[in-house]
Design a protein around this motif. Sequence first.
Motif, mmCIF file in Angstrom:
data_model
loop_
_atom_site.group_PDB
_atom_site.id
_atom_site.type_symbol
_atom_site.label_atom_id
_atom_site.label_comp_id
_atom_site.label_asym_id
_atom_site.label_seq_id
_atom_site.Cartn_x
_atom_site.Cartn_y
_atom_site.Cartn_z
ATOM 1 N N LEU A 1 0.825 -1.204 0.000
ATOM 2 C CA LEU A 1 0.000 0.000 0.000
ATOM 3 C C LEU A 1 0.862 1.258 0.000
ATOM 4 O O LEU A 1 0.519 2.252 -0.642
ATOM 5 N N LEU A 2 1.991 1.211 0.687
ATOM 6 C CA LEU A 2 2.915 2.356 0.650
ATOM 7 C C LEU A 2 3.507 2.522 -0.745
ATOM 8 O O LEU A 2 3.660 3.654 -1.225
ATOM 9 N N LYS A 3 3.816 1.420 -1.397
ATOM 10 C CA LYS A 3 4.318 1.504 -2.776
ATOM 11 C C LYS A 3 3.261 2.116 -3.682
ATOM 12 O O LYS A 3 3.561 2.954 -4.540
ATOM 13 N N GLN A 4 2.011 1.699 -3.489
ATOM 14 C CA GLN A 4 0.906 2.262 -4.280
ATOM 15 C C GLN A 4 0.760 3.756 -3.997
ATOM 16 O O GLN A 4 0.522 4.551 -4.907
ATOM 17 N N ALA A 5 0.925 4.144 -2.748
ATOM 18 C CA ALA A 5 0.838 5.561 -2.383
ATOM 19 C C ALA A 5 1.892 6.368 -3.134
ATOM 20 O O ALA A 5 1.599 7.446 -3.665
ATOM 21 N N ARG A 6 3.101 5.843 -3.190
ATOM 22 C CA ARG A 6 4.181 6.559 -3.885
ATOM 23 C C ARG A 6 3.894 6.700 -5.379
ATOM 24 O O ARG A 6 4.096 7.765 -5.967
ATOM 25 N N ARG A 7 3.421 5.618 -6.001
ATOM 26 C CA ARG A 7 3.095 5.688 -7.430
ATOM 27 C C ARG A 7 1.954 6.678 -7.682
ATOM 28 O O ARG A 7 1.979 7.450 -8.646
ATOM 29 N N ALA B 1 -3.447 8.934 -2.639
ATOM 30 C CA ALA B 1 -2.090 8.594 -2.188
ATOM 31 C C ALA B 1 -1.987 8.719 -0.675
ATOM 32 O O ALA B 1 -1.434 7.837 0.001
ATOM 33 N N ALA B 2 -2.549 9.791 -0.131
ATOM 34 C CA ALA B 2 -2.542 9.980 1.318
ATOM 35 C C ALA B 2 -3.337 8.873 2.003
ATOM 36 O O ALA B 2 -2.917 8.330 3.040
ATOM 37 N N ARG B 3 -4.462 8.504 1.414
ATOM 38 C CA ARG B 3 -5.293 7.437 1.990
ATOM 39 C C ARG B 3 -4.546 6.108 1.969
ATOM 40 O O ARG B 3 -4.577 5.354 2.943
ATOM 41 N N PHE B 4 -3.861 5.814 0.868
ATOM 42 C CA PHE B 4 -3.080 4.576 0.807
ATOM 43 C C PHE B 4 -2.025 4.542 1.918
ATOM 44 O O PHE B 4 -1.794 3.503 2.533
ATOM 45 N N ALA B 5 -1.382 5.673 2.177
ATOM 46 C CA ALA B 5 -0.380 5.729 3.249
ATOM 47 C C ALA B 5 -1.027 5.437 4.601
ATOM 48 O O ALA B 5 -0.472 4.692 5.413
ATOM 49 N N CYS B 6 -2.203 6.006 4.819
ATOM 50 C CA CYS B 6 -2.901 5.794 6.088
ATOM 51 C C CYS B 6 -3.380 4.347 6.242
ATOM 52 O O CYS B 6 -3.215 3.741 7.305
ATOM 53 N N ILE B 7 -3.950 3.796 5.182
ATOM 54 C CA ILE B 7 -4.441 2.421 5.312
ATOM 55 C C ILE B 7 -3.284 1.424 5.372
ATOM 56 O O ILE B 7 -3.458 0.320 5.889
ATOM 57 N N ALA B 8 -2.111 1.820 4.882
ATOM 58 C CA ALA B 8 -0.929 0.963 5.024
ATOM 59 C C ALA B 8 -0.596 0.778 6.500
ATOM 60 O O ALA B 8 -0.265 -0.331 6.942
ATOM 61 N N LEU B 9 -0.689 1.866 7.271
ATOM 62 C CA LEU B 9 -0.413 1.776 8.706
ATOM 63 C C LEU B 9 -1.420 0.872 9.403
ATOM 64 O O LEU B 9 -1.056 0.066 10.263
#
Length: 162
Positions: free
Chosen positions: A33-39, A62-70
Amino acid sequence: MARWPRGEAEIEQQILQREMQSITGAEADGTPLLKQARRTVETASSLIETDTHSAYVLAYDAARFACIALLAQQGLRSTTTGGHYAVERAVRAQFGDGFRPFADMRRRRHELEYPHLPTDTPSEDEVREAVQAAERLITAASQLIGQLSFFAHPEAPQRPPS
């Protein structure tokens, strides 16, 4: 790694209200999910001058992907009942006001997706700020993710047989 103590009551409440659920296995790995956020933030950045609406929505994603990664790293995922608002509340309760920009972006993205006026579009400056906020959230999530472990919670109370 110990259980993340900050925001524990908020997460437990969300689980009891079925706004958040437990996940295991490959779903509980936040790294993809963090990789997806970066892309996604890279794509958002590339659209700033040509499509501000899409660029803003992608910066939010992208911000949401970073949050759901956590959350995934903790074995948690929001449900359809909790949605994006549950993600916002969970990350702010656990990781503090550094994640406040996600709340602002969530509200603005909602305004853009469901506009009162069809001409409501973000400016290039607004989108640049959103992209920068998303990049900061991705960086923060990248720093936090290795410190997280599964969120152990008591099972929801069982109803006695009727």
